[in-house]
Design a protein around this motif. Sequence first.
Motif, PDB file in Angstrom:
ATOM      1  N   LYS A   1     -30.916  32.333  -1.749  1.00 10.48           N
ATOM      2  CA  LYS A   1     -31.752  31.192  -1.228  1.00 10.48           C
ATOM      3  C   LYS A   1     -32.036  30.172  -2.453  1.00 10.48           C
ATOM      4  CE  LYS A   1     -34.051  33.807   2.403  1.00 10.48           C
ATOM      5  NZ  LYS A   1     -32.810  34.594   2.494  1.00 10.48           N
TER       6      LYS A   1
ATOM      7  N   ASP B   1     -29.238  27.549  -2.974  1.00 13.58           N
ATOM      8  CA  ASP B   1     -29.490  26.666  -2.270  1.00 13.58           C
ATOM      9  C   ASP B   1     -30.164  25.286  -2.663  1.00 13.58           C
ATOM     10  OD1 ASP B   1     -27.755  27.797  -0.461  1.00 13.58           O
ATOM     11  OD2 ASP B   1     -29.506  28.518   0.941  1.00 13.58           O
ATOM     12  N   THR B   2     -31.174  25.655  -3.231  1.00 10.41           N
ATOM     13  CA  THR B   2     -32.037  24.633  -3.720  1.00 10.41           C
ATOM     14  C   THR B   2     -31.732  24.182  -5.110  1.00 10.41           C
ATOM     15  OG1 THR B   2     -34.405  24.444  -4.122  1.00 10.41           O
ATOM     16  CG2 THR B   2     -33.959  26.230  -4.800  1.00 10.41           C
TER      17      THR B   2
ATOM     18  N   ASP C   1     -28.521  24.009  -5.949  1.00  7.57           N
ATOM     19  CA  ASP C   1     -27.560  22.895  -5.618  1.00  7.57           C
ATOM     20  C   ASP C   1     -28.072  21.631  -5.019  1.00  7.57           C
ATOM     21  OD1 ASP C   1     -24.646  22.603  -5.498  1.00  7.57           O
ATOM     22  OD2 ASP C   1     -25.132  22.422  -3.327  1.00  7.57           O
ATOM     23  N   SER C   2     -28.848  21.925  -3.977  1.00  5.84           N
ATOM     24  CA  SER C   2     -29.317  20.437  -3.804  1.00  5.84           C
ATOM     25  C   SER C   2     -30.226  19.729  -4.759  1.00  5.84           C
ATOM     26  CB  SER C   2     -30.468  20.945  -2.651  1.00  5.84           C
ATOM     27  OG  SER C   2     -30.057  21.430  -1.591  1.00  5.84           O
ATOM     28  N   HIS C   3     -30.824  20.147  -5.658  1.00  8.20           N
ATOM     29  CA  HIS C   3     -31.494  19.447  -6.796  1.00  8.20           C
ATOM     30  C   HIS C   3     -30.742  19.352  -8.328  1.00  8.20           C
ATOM     31  CE1 HIS C   3     -35.204  18.848  -4.727  1.00  8.20           C
ATOM     32  NE2 HIS C   3     -34.958  19.883  -3.878  1.00  8.20           N
ATOM     33  N   GLU C   4     -29.581  19.919  -8.010  1.00 10.75           N
ATOM     34  CA  GLU C   4     -28.786  20.121  -9.446  1.00 10.75           C
ATOM     35  C   GLU C   4     -29.666  20.813 -10.471  1.00 10.75           C
ATOM     36  OE1 GLU C   4     -25.691  16.356  -8.622  1.00 10.75           O
ATOM     37  OE2 GLU C   4     -27.652  15.804  -9.389  1.00 10.75           O
TER      38      GLU C   4
ATOM     39  N   SER D   1     -25.018  22.912 -10.636  1.00  7.29           N
ATOM     40  CA  SER D   1     -26.196  23.800 -10.685  1.00  7.29           C
ATOM     41  C   SER D   1     -25.744  24.990 -11.206  1.00  7.29           C
ATOM     42  CB  SER D   1     -26.511  23.970  -9.231  1.00  7.29           C
ATOM     43  OG  SER D   1     -25.330  24.520  -8.393  1.00  7.29           O
TER      44      SER D   1
END
Length: 323
Positions: free
Chosen positions: A153, A156-157, A159-162, A216
């Motif tokens: 989990k 996921d975050t 990667d989304s926010h680098e 990330s």
Amino acid sequence: MNKIAVFSSGGDAPGMNACIRAIVRSAIYNGLEVYGIRRGYSGMIKGEIFKMESSSVSNIIQRGGTILKSARCKEFTTKEGRQQAYDNLKKFGIDGLVAIGGDGTFTGANIFYEEFGIPTIGAPGTIDNDLYGTDYTIGYDTAINTAINAIDKIRDTADSHERVFFVEVMGRDSGYIAIPCAVGGGAEIVMIPETKTTISKVVETLRTGWSRSKTSFIVIVAEGDEEGTAVEIAAKVQKEIPQMDARVTILGHVQRGGAPSAADRMLASQLGIACVEGLLQGQACVMAGIVNSQLVYTPFIDTISKVKAINPTMSRMIDILSV
């Protein structure tokens, strides 16, 4: 041997209830009376001892924690405290003990046997998997799966926010949780007490990753790493890379809770039966464990004093897979 007692001590671990269940029912199967001791050595001193039946352990195999509770006990480190514990066991006519716990539990049991001669067999109950004499400890499989589920989990975050996430897992003296979490969670870096990973190495790995267009990163930190906690390590790296967008997640005691996995239920059941049968065979001051799929009994003194080394191949896997 006619009467035995079971207790859990030290940190709780998923699968302890499954082990208690196996001990109680194996004892009854073999014609023994079985007693439970609440709150470990503390309950032994205070006389929190009660008879258990087959129904006492109904519907607990799937529950985390321990129905017998657990507690630290400074009094048991004194001769007077151990004498009181022995007197209480004798009131109930208890001939043998099964201790579910780790090295601290087994250290106490070893001293207790030397002084009073009550044989004890241990079941390795700790999420750390750092006990010599068994490939896996009760609770370990569940703990790493819980941690990896959280890391997925976080990925996921991240990667989304680098971002770079520093994720701290349990392991004050051992990297046995951190290593599989790093491999299974796809981490780029792992920091464990057994090997030295410098801040400069972390910085180098991050910069190399950015040069390959990685956006990330996950850094797994065992709580006992020599560079400090995840918070401290993140702060040190931030000084070297001020532009880094970093976050810290400490998984903490969530790793100890939850329903035990199928693997932990099987292991706990097998070792619980082995503890009872070991007592009936005349074993004393040993821990039941599984090594290379075979049941073994390892003396407490070896379990306490010998180091269960990390396979260096596991650390090498992370270097290869993070390219």
